[in-house]
Structure formats: C-alpha cells, structure tokens
Design a protein around this motif. Structure first.
Motif, PDB file in Angstrom:
ATOM      1  N   ASP A  36       1.490   5.568   8.304  1.00  0.00           N
ATOM      2  CA  ASP A  36       0.889   5.969   7.025  1.00  0.00           C
ATOM      3  C   ASP A  36       1.818   5.605   5.870  1.00  0.00           C
ATOM      4  O   ASP A  36       1.388   5.096   4.845  1.00  0.00           O
ATOM      5  N   ALA A  39       1.961   1.978   5.376  1.00  0.00           N
ATOM      6  CA  ALA A  39       0.730   1.524   4.703  1.00  0.00           C
ATOM      7  C   ALA A  39       0.822   1.787   3.199  1.00  0.00           C
ATOM      8  O   ALA A  39       0.438   0.944   2.388  1.00  0.00           O
ATOM      9  N   HIS A  40       1.372   2.935   2.838  1.00  0.00           N
ATOM     10  CA  HIS A  40       1.490   3.238   1.408  1.00  0.00           C
ATOM     11  C   HIS A  40       2.409   2.221   0.715  1.00  0.00           C
ATOM     12  O   HIS A  40       2.121   1.784  -0.398  1.00  0.00           O
ATOM     13  N   MET A  43       0.671  -0.995   0.021  1.00  0.00           N
ATOM     14  CA  MET A  43      -0.441  -0.917  -0.949  1.00  0.00           C
ATOM     15  C   MET A  43       0.054  -0.735  -2.382  1.00  0.00           C
ATOM     16  O   MET A  43      -0.726  -0.412  -3.268  1.00  0.00           O
ATOM     17  N   ARG A  70      -4.708   8.027  -4.124  1.00  0.00           N
ATOM     18  CA  ARG A  70      -5.102   8.131  -2.724  1.00  0.00           C
ATOM     19  C   ARG A  70      -6.179   9.184  -2.463  1.00  0.00           C
ATOM     20  O   ARG A  70      -7.118   8.916  -1.713  1.00  0.00           O
ATOM     21  N   SER A  74      -9.483   8.224  -0.653  1.00  0.00           N
ATOM     22  CA  SER A  74      -9.784   8.964   0.568  1.00  0.00           C
ATOM     23  C   SER A  74     -11.231   9.477   0.570  1.00  0.00           C
ATOM     24  O   SER A  74     -11.943   9.360   1.566  1.00  0.00           O
ATOM     25  N   PHE A  78     -13.537   7.936   3.605  1.00  0.00           N
ATOM     26  CA  PHE A  78     -13.861   8.800   4.735  1.00  0.00           C
ATOM     27  C   PHE A  78     -15.307   9.300   4.703  1.00  0.00           C
ATOM     28  O   PHE A  78     -15.756   9.964   5.627  1.00  0.00           O
ATOM     29  N   LEU A  87     -11.204  -1.108   4.264  1.00  0.00           N
ATOM     30  CA  LEU A  87      -9.823  -0.785   3.874  1.00  0.00           C
ATOM     31  C   LEU A  87      -8.844  -1.165   4.995  1.00  0.00           C
ATOM     32  O   LEU A  87      -7.807  -1.792   4.757  1.00  0.00           O
ATOM     33  N   ASN A  88      -9.193  -0.793   6.219  1.00  0.00           N
ATOM     34  CA  ASN A  88      -8.329  -1.110   7.363  1.00  0.00           C
ATOM     35  C   ASN A  88      -8.070  -2.614   7.470  1.00  0.00           C
ATOM     36  O   ASN A  88      -6.957  -3.050   7.742  1.00  0.00           O
ATOM     37  N   HIS A  92      -4.159  -3.150   7.452  1.00  0.00           N
ATOM     38  CA  HIS A  92      -3.497  -3.114   8.752  1.00  0.00           C
ATOM     39  C   HIS A  92      -2.682  -4.350   9.139  1.00  0.00           C
ATOM     40  O   HIS A  92      -1.601  -4.208   9.704  1.00  0.00           O
ATOM     41  N   ALA A 120      -2.280   7.748  13.695  1.00  0.00           N
ATOM     42  CA  ALA A 120      -3.510   8.177  14.350  1.00  0.00           C
ATOM     43  C   ALA A 120      -4.229   6.977  14.967  1.00  0.00           C
ATOM     44  O   ALA A 120      -5.063   7.130  15.848  1.00  0.00           O
ATOM     45  N   LEU A 121      -3.901   5.776  14.480  1.00  0.00           N
ATOM     46  CA  LEU A 121      -4.700   4.599  14.836  1.00  0.00           C
ATOM     47  C   LEU A 121      -3.973   3.590  15.733  1.00  0.00           C
ATOM     48  O   LEU A 121      -4.327   2.426  15.749  1.00  0.00           O
ATOM     49  N   LYS A 158     -12.920  18.324   4.858  1.00  0.00           N
ATOM     50  CA  LYS A 158     -12.062  17.131   4.739  1.00  0.00           C
ATOM     51  C   LYS A 158     -11.478  16.782   6.117  1.00  0.00           C
ATOM     52  O   LYS A 158     -11.497  15.627   6.536  1.00  0.00           O
ATOM     53  N   VAL A 162     -12.148  13.233   8.274  1.00  0.00           N
ATOM     54  CA  VAL A 162     -11.120  12.316   8.784  1.00  0.00           C
ATOM     55  C   VAL A 162     -11.278  12.159  10.301  1.00  0.00           C
ATOM     56  O   VAL A 162     -11.258  11.047  10.841  1.00  0.00           O
ATOM     57  N   ASN A 165     -13.521   9.629  11.893  1.00  0.00           N
ATOM     58  CA  ASN A 165     -13.080   8.232  11.890  1.00  0.00           C
ATOM     59  C   ASN A 165     -11.940   7.993  12.875  1.00  0.00           C
ATOM     60  O   ASN A 165     -11.257   6.978  12.802  1.00  0.00           O
ATOM     61  N   GLN A 166     -11.713   8.961  13.754  1.00  0.00           N
ATOM     62  CA  GLN A 166     -10.623   8.792  14.715  1.00  0.00           C
ATOM     63  C   GLN A 166     -11.170   8.889  16.146  1.00  0.00           C
ATOM     64  O   GLN A 166     -12.292   9.326  16.364  1.00  0.00           O
TER      65      GLN A 166
END
Ligand SMILES: CC(C)(COP(=O)(O)OP(=O)(O)OC[C@H]1O[C@@H](n2cnc3c(N)ncnc32)[C@H](O)[C@@H]1O)[C@@H](O)C(=O)NCCC(=O)NCCS
Ligand SMILES: Nc1ncnc2c1ncn2[C@@H]1O[C@H](COP(=O)(O)OP(=O)(O)OP(=O)(O)O)[C@@H](O)[C@H]1O
Length: 204
Positions: A36, A39-40, A43, A70, A74, A78, A87-88, A92, A120-121, A158, A162, A165-166
C-alpha cells in the motif's frame, strides 16, 4: 549476492497484517515492505501513474496541493469493480517494479535475515512468483469490522465495500502455505504462531 528469502503476508482488510509486520521487523530484524505504501509512492505527482489516474478519474480526485485525495478515490473505486480494476492496471506494474528493485538492494547489501512483502492483493498480483511462501492472516469478518471501526473510524459499510474487492477466506486458505489466526485479542497468541511458522518453514 546473498540469497535472502522473501515472505509474503496477506489477508483481507483489517486482519492485522501491519501488526504482524511490526513484530517481524522488531523481533527478527526483517525488512518489511508494505505494498500500500509503495503504491502511494508510485502515485505521487510527477509519476506516470499519477498522470494516468488523473486522466481516467478527473481533477475531482485531487486535493488543493495537486496530490491525490485517497478517501475520494477510494469512494469511487470501491463502489465499482471496473473502476478498481482500472486503478489496479495503472498502479500495480509500477509497484511490482519498485518491489523487485528493493529486493535486489537487500540481496546486494545482505544485511537482513529475510524480506517481508505485505498486501491484501499478493495472490491476485501473482507475488507467488517473487515470494518463497505466502502466509494468510485470518480474522473473522465481524471482528475486523469492529477493530477497524474503533481504530480507523471505518464504517461497517466501508469495510464491507473493501472486502468485496478482496479474495474470500476459502481462496486465501487454498493458495497460502501457512495460516496465522489473529482472532484473539491477546496478540501474544499471534506472535507464537509466527515464531513457530518461521522456524518450521525454514526462514530462520
Ligand atoms: C483506493 C485507494 C486510493 C484508497 O486509499 P485509502 O487511503 O482510503 O486506503 P489505503 O490505501 O490505506 O487502503 C486500505 C485497504 O484497502 C485495501 N485495498 C487498497 N487498494 C486495493 C485494491 N486495489 N483492491 C482491493 N483492495 C484494496 C487494502 O486492504 C488496504 O490495506 C488506495 O488504496 C489505492 O491507491 N489503491 C491502489 C493501490 C493498490 O492497489 N494498493 C494495494 C496493494 S498493491
Ligand atoms: N490480535 C489483535 N487484537 C486486537 N486488535 C488487533 C489485533 N491485531 C490487530 N489489531 C488491530 O486491528 C486493526 C487492524 O489491524 P492492522 O492495521 O494490522 O490490519 P491490516 O491487515 O494491516 O489492515 P489493512 O489491510 O487495511 O492494511 C488495528 O487497529 C490493530 O491495532
């Protein structure tokens, strides 16, 4: 170059991955990399990911200083699987390139006992190609909802958005090599499982 093993830590939102990472860093001196956070970094304004994201989602996702807001992004992604996939697709590949570079640096310097990647991914993004093993952190959904509400102020909605999507619990179990049960509110119980896992799976 020293061969340093790579341990992946995965699990759904709020399972306690960051908590486990702190333990691995403090107790064992592992280098930990949170995807995460990577990724930040990837970006930030000025990067090609940033340009692609603004092109796709518009200026409404920007804060006054031009960086990405964010929480706003988000809410958009989501709520819609297609948006999260878009986005991925942008973020990624850059994250993976960053991770490979960091691992190379650690292997060159040879200072840490092992490297830990956390996200998570990990499974979706095929980090099994990079990791020697991927371990799953399990906590049942209602406990995660409760913990995230009190620590981060996430509403149950929320957290559920999330989660959708997991991967499911069943998929995590199927594809991971070891499971850590972090359901107990006494985190020492979790640490004991990690100690045992590292020993029996050849990380020490
Ligand atoms: C969607 C964004 C803007 C939300 O930011 P926000 O600050 O609200 O949350 P944060 O980044 O802390 O993420 C919270 C949790 O959401 C989950 N999550 C984040 N991105 C994703 C995703 N693409 N798919 C599924 N779950 C995700 C993770 O469990 C994560 O820990 C942000 O998560 C993001 O930029 N995601 C894309 C990068 C990414 O995929 N990161 C995940 C690992 S590579
Ligand atoms: N065993 C535990 N007992 C009680 N609280 C815990 C335990 N493990 C983690 N927590 C708390 O639960 C919350 C979520 O944990 P953490 O931030 O480590 O999850 P995460 O898996 O890293 O989440 P994300 O996927 O969003 O990054 C935190 O407030 C953390 O302090």
């Amino acid at each position: 170059m020293k061969h340093i093993k790579i341990l992946g830590i995965t699990g759904g939102v709020g399972a306690g991955k960051s908590t486990i990472l702190s333990y691995l860093a403090q107790q064992y001196g592992a280098r930990v990399i949170e995807l995460d956070k990577a990724a930040h970094l990837c970006m930030q304004p000025g990067t090609s990911c940033y340009e692609q994201i603004v092109d796709r989602f518009g200026k409404k996702i920007l804060k006054e200083d031009g960086s990405i807001d964010r929480p706003v992004l988000s809410r958009i992604v989501f709520a819609d699987r297609q948006e999260v996939e878009a986005l991925n697709h942008m973020v990624h590949p850059a994250v993976k390139a960053y991770i490979r570079k960091e691992i190379r640096k650690e292997r060159e310097s040879g200072k840490v006992p092992f490297v830990v990647l956390e996200a998570a991914l990990l499974l979706e993004d095929h980090y099994d190609e990079i990791c020697d093993e991927i371990w799953y952190v399990y906590v049942e959904e209602e406990t995660r909802i409760r913990r995230l509400q009190s620590s981060r102020g996430y509403t149950p909605e929320k957290t559920r958005a999330v989660l959708k999507n997991q991967k499911s619990d069943e998929e995590f179990r199927r594809f991971c090599q070891f499971m850590i049960d972090n359901s107990s509110d006494n985190v020492e119980n979790t640490y004991k499982q990690i100690d045992r896992g590292l020993m029996t799976h050849g990380f020490l």
